[in-house]
Scaffold this motif. Structure first.
Motif, short mmCIF file in Angstrom:
data_model
loop_
_atom_site.label_atom_id
_atom_site.label_comp_id
_atom_site.label_asym_id
_atom_site.label_seq_id
_atom_site.Cartn_x
_atom_site.Cartn_y
_atom_site.Cartn_z
N UNK A 181 0.85 -1.19 0.00
CA UNK A 181 0.00 0.00 0.00
C UNK A 181 0.88 1.24 0.00
N UNK A 182 0.66 2.14 0.97
CA UNK A 182 1.47 3.36 1.06
C UNK A 182 2.61 3.23 2.08
N UNK A 183 2.88 2.01 2.49
CA UNK A 183 3.94 1.76 3.46
C UNK A 183 5.08 0.99 2.81
N UNK A 184 6.28 1.22 3.32
CA UNK A 184 7.47 0.52 2.85
C UNK A 184 7.81 -0.56 3.87
N UNK A 185 8.21 -1.71 3.38
CA UNK A 185 8.69 -2.76 4.27
C UNK A 185 10.10 -3.16 3.85
N UNK A 186 10.84 -3.66 4.80
CA UNK A 186 12.20 -4.15 4.57
C UNK A 186 12.37 -5.36 5.48
N UNK A 187 12.58 -6.52 4.90
CA UNK A 187 12.74 -7.76 5.66
C UNK A 187 14.13 -8.31 5.44
N UNK A 188 14.83 -8.57 6.52
CA UNK A 188 16.13 -9.24 6.46
C UNK A 188 15.99 -10.56 7.21
N UNK A 189 16.44 -11.63 6.58
CA UNK A 189 16.38 -12.96 7.18
C UNK A 189 17.79 -13.54 7.19
N UNK A 190 18.19 -14.11 8.33
CA UNK A 190 19.47 -14.78 8.49
C UNK A 190 19.15 -16.21 8.92
N UNK A 191 19.83 -17.19 8.33
CA UNK A 191 19.58 -18.57 8.71
C UNK A 191 20.45 -19.53 7.93
N UNK A 192 20.08 -20.79 7.97
CA UNK A 192 20.80 -21.81 7.24
C UNK A 192 19.90 -23.02 7.06
N UNK A 193 20.34 -24.00 6.30
CA UNK A 193 19.58 -25.23 6.14
C UNK A 193 19.45 -25.93 7.49
N UNK A 194 18.29 -26.49 7.75
CA UNK A 194 18.04 -27.29 8.96
C UNK A 194 18.20 -26.53 10.26
N UNK A 195 17.93 -25.25 10.26
CA UNK A 195 18.03 -24.47 11.48
C UNK A 195 16.96 -23.40 11.53
N UNK A 196 16.90 -22.66 12.63
CA UNK A 196 15.91 -21.59 12.72
C UNK A 196 16.24 -20.45 11.77
N UNK A 197 15.21 -19.72 11.40
CA UNK A 197 15.34 -18.52 10.57
C UNK A 197 15.13 -17.32 11.48
N UNK A 198 15.97 -16.32 11.35
CA UNK A 198 15.94 -15.12 12.18
C UNK A 198 15.53 -13.95 11.29
N UNK A 199 14.53 -13.19 11.73
CA UNK A 199 13.93 -12.14 10.91
C UNK A 199 14.01 -10.79 11.62
N UNK A 200 14.23 -9.76 10.81
CA UNK A 200 14.11 -8.38 11.28
C UNK A 200 13.31 -7.65 10.21
N UNK A 201 12.14 -7.16 10.60
CA UNK A 201 11.17 -6.59 9.67
C UNK A 201 10.92 -5.14 10.05
N UNK A 202 11.11 -4.25 9.10
CA UNK A 202 10.85 -2.83 9.29
C UNK A 202 9.63 -2.48 8.44
N UNK A 203 8.70 -1.73 8.99
CA UNK A 203 7.56 -1.24 8.21
C UNK A 203 7.29 0.20 8.63
N UNK A 204 7.09 1.07 7.64
CA UNK A 204 6.95 2.48 7.98
C UNK A 204 6.24 3.23 6.85
N UNK A 205 5.80 4.43 7.18
CA UNK A 205 5.12 5.29 6.21
C UNK A 205 6.08 5.65 5.08
N UNK A 206 5.60 5.53 3.85
CA UNK A 206 6.45 5.78 2.69
C UNK A 206 7.03 7.18 2.64
N UNK A 207 6.32 8.16 3.21
CA UNK A 207 6.83 9.53 3.18
C UNK A 207 7.93 9.77 4.23
N UNK A 208 8.27 8.74 5.01
CA UNK A 208 9.34 8.86 5.99
C UNK A 208 10.58 8.05 5.60
#
Length: 156
Positions: free
Chosen positions: A109-136
């Protein structure tokens, strides 16, 4: 000029690098540094992670872990999320990856998202998700640049 204005904004809000905090999720071992001025919100009952909302910007940062049960490899998980975001009405305007990390970013929509994922095969996935107003975007870009790479977690 923007950097000076941003520095003044940070000084006016009492921001200090010393005030940054590290969030750690014991369930997955997921860890990330959260900038000062972001307030931890109530987390889900399953203990997957937490969101943090800014006191001075419109947006949030979420840090969480998961198991890649929807795919049999790290590359498969990346493809799964790429397909999911594309079918969920989000546009993907930027993506990049390395051996054990990837980024998806774009518009919802009018928001920007940025997702970073760190992980490996056969292990947990670690996520950092940013979401914010596009005008910022100008205010959020240095936050993402400085904090997204603090995301870490074990593979097993």
């Amino acid at each position: 000029m923007f950097r000076l204005a941003f520095l003044l904004l940070l000084l006016m809000t009492g921001f200090s690098v010393a005030d940054d905090k590290t969030y750690f999720n014991g369930r997955f071992g997921t860890s990330a540094t959260i900038p000062a001025g972001f307030v931890r919100q109530p987390g889900p009952k399953n203990g997957d992670g937490h969101s943090f909302e800014s006191q001075w910007l419109e947006g949030r940062i979420s840090v969480y872990g998961s198991y890649g049960a929807v795919a049999d490899s790290f590359k498969g998980y990346r493809q799964y999320l790429t397909n999911l975001y594309g079918s969920d009405g989000k546009s993907i305007t930027y993506k990049t990856n390395g051996d054990n990390w990837f980024v998806l970013s774009g518009w919802s929509g009018d928001r920007i998202y940025y997702l970073r994922v760190v992980g490996c095969n056969n292990g947990p996935m670690h996520h950092m998700y940013f979401e914010y107003a596009g005008d910022q975007n100008a205010q959020w870009s240095p936050i993402i640049k400085n904090y997204s790479k603090t995301l870490t977690g074990p593979c097993q």
